[in-house]
Design a protein around this motif. Sequence first.
Motif, mmCIF file in Angstrom:
data_model
loop_
_atom_site.group_PDB
_atom_site.id
_atom_site.type_symbol
_atom_site.label_atom_id
_atom_site.label_comp_id
_atom_site.label_asym_id
_atom_site.label_seq_id
_atom_site.Cartn_x
_atom_site.Cartn_y
_atom_site.Cartn_z
ATOM 1 N N GLN A 125 -3.985 -10.469 11.744
ATOM 2 C CA GLN A 125 -4.483 -10.163 10.562
ATOM 3 C C GLN A 125 -4.322 -8.573 10.272
ATOM 4 N N ASP A 126 -4.701 -7.936 11.434
ATOM 5 C CA ASP A 126 -4.774 -6.369 11.337
ATOM 6 C C ASP A 126 -3.215 -5.853 11.332
ATOM 7 N N TYR A 127 -2.313 -6.350 12.005
ATOM 8 C CA TYR A 127 -0.855 -6.090 12.086
ATOM 9 C C TYR A 127 -0.299 -6.550 10.444
ATOM 10 N N THR A 128 -0.513 -7.585 10.140
ATOM 11 C CA THR A 128 -0.193 -7.935 8.725
ATOM 12 C C THR A 128 -0.646 -7.162 7.794
ATOM 13 N N LYS A 129 -1.937 -6.515 7.740
ATOM 14 C CA LYS A 129 -2.398 -5.576 6.816
ATOM 15 C C LYS A 129 -1.657 -4.394 6.850
ATOM 16 N N SER A 130 -1.497 -3.868 7.997
ATOM 17 C CA SER A 130 -1.153 -2.388 8.362
ATOM 18 C C SER A 130 0.558 -2.697 7.825
ATOM 19 N N ARG A 131 1.289 -3.929 8.103
ATOM 20 C CA ARG A 131 2.802 -4.082 7.582
ATOM 21 C C ARG A 131 2.897 -3.943 5.911
ATOM 22 N N ARG A 132 1.880 -4.472 5.390
ATOM 23 C CA ARG A 132 1.651 -4.313 3.954
ATOM 24 C C ARG A 132 1.649 -3.110 3.453
ATOM 25 N N ASP A 133 0.720 -2.304 4.200
ATOM 26 C CA ASP A 133 0.490 -0.983 3.776
ATOM 27 C C ASP A 133 1.559 0.017 4.094
ATOM 28 N N ALA A 134 2.104 -0.128 5.250
ATOM 29 C CA ALA A 134 3.287 0.613 5.557
ATOM 30 C C ALA A 134 4.730 0.243 4.694
ATOM 31 N N SER A 135 4.706 -0.828 4.193
ATOM 32 C CA SER A 135 5.707 -1.339 3.430
ATOM 33 C C SER A 135 6.028 -0.566 1.974
ATOM 34 N N SER A 136 4.795 -0.097 1.825
ATOM 35 C CA SER A 136 4.875 0.627 0.334
ATOM 36 C C SER A 136 5.522 1.956 0.320
ATOM 37 N N ASN A 137 5.678 2.594 1.648
ATOM 38 C CA ASN A 137 6.313 3.778 1.848
ATOM 39 C C ASN A 137 7.896 4.062 2.619
#
Length: 178
Positions: A125-137
Amino acid sequence: MSIRHSLLALLHDQPRYGYQLRVEFEDRTGSAWPLNIGQVYTTLDRLERDGLIRNNGGDGEGHVVYSITEAGRAEVQRWFEVPVARTNPPRNELAIKLALAVTLPGVDVGAIIQAQRAASMRALQDYTKSRRDASSNPRRADTAWLLVLDSLIFQTEAEVRWLDLCEARMAQLANTGP
């Protein structure tokens, strides 16, 4: 993980001193694998000894700056061209733990599997959230971090599937007796 080759690759980009190499490595990998600064300097000493980098002297602020040699550039190129060998897989603490647990009396293997599954699901879940956040840049450094996150996500998903298999094997063993 090859710290040696990672540092060479960063020096291929531009000359740096040890702390800069550590920061760049952690920035580009999202700090997934933190480096000990002592390990960085020990590796730099070995790279210099092996003729892959050269000491350019100080930067005037007390830092020793290193740059890559032609031999170092060739070594980085070889590293990028050669696939990572699967002949010596890295040690997997969880696999070792479960392999030993099933051979020892009185160890609740099911509890170990359940605890690990819960921890793995939280990590996923943490990795997936980090991926979502990082995908925006779409910056290049963020692309590097996205690649690392994708790898961590796939590894964690595989671990959860493997834990499911372990649990099924334990249930099968319980049904067939010792």
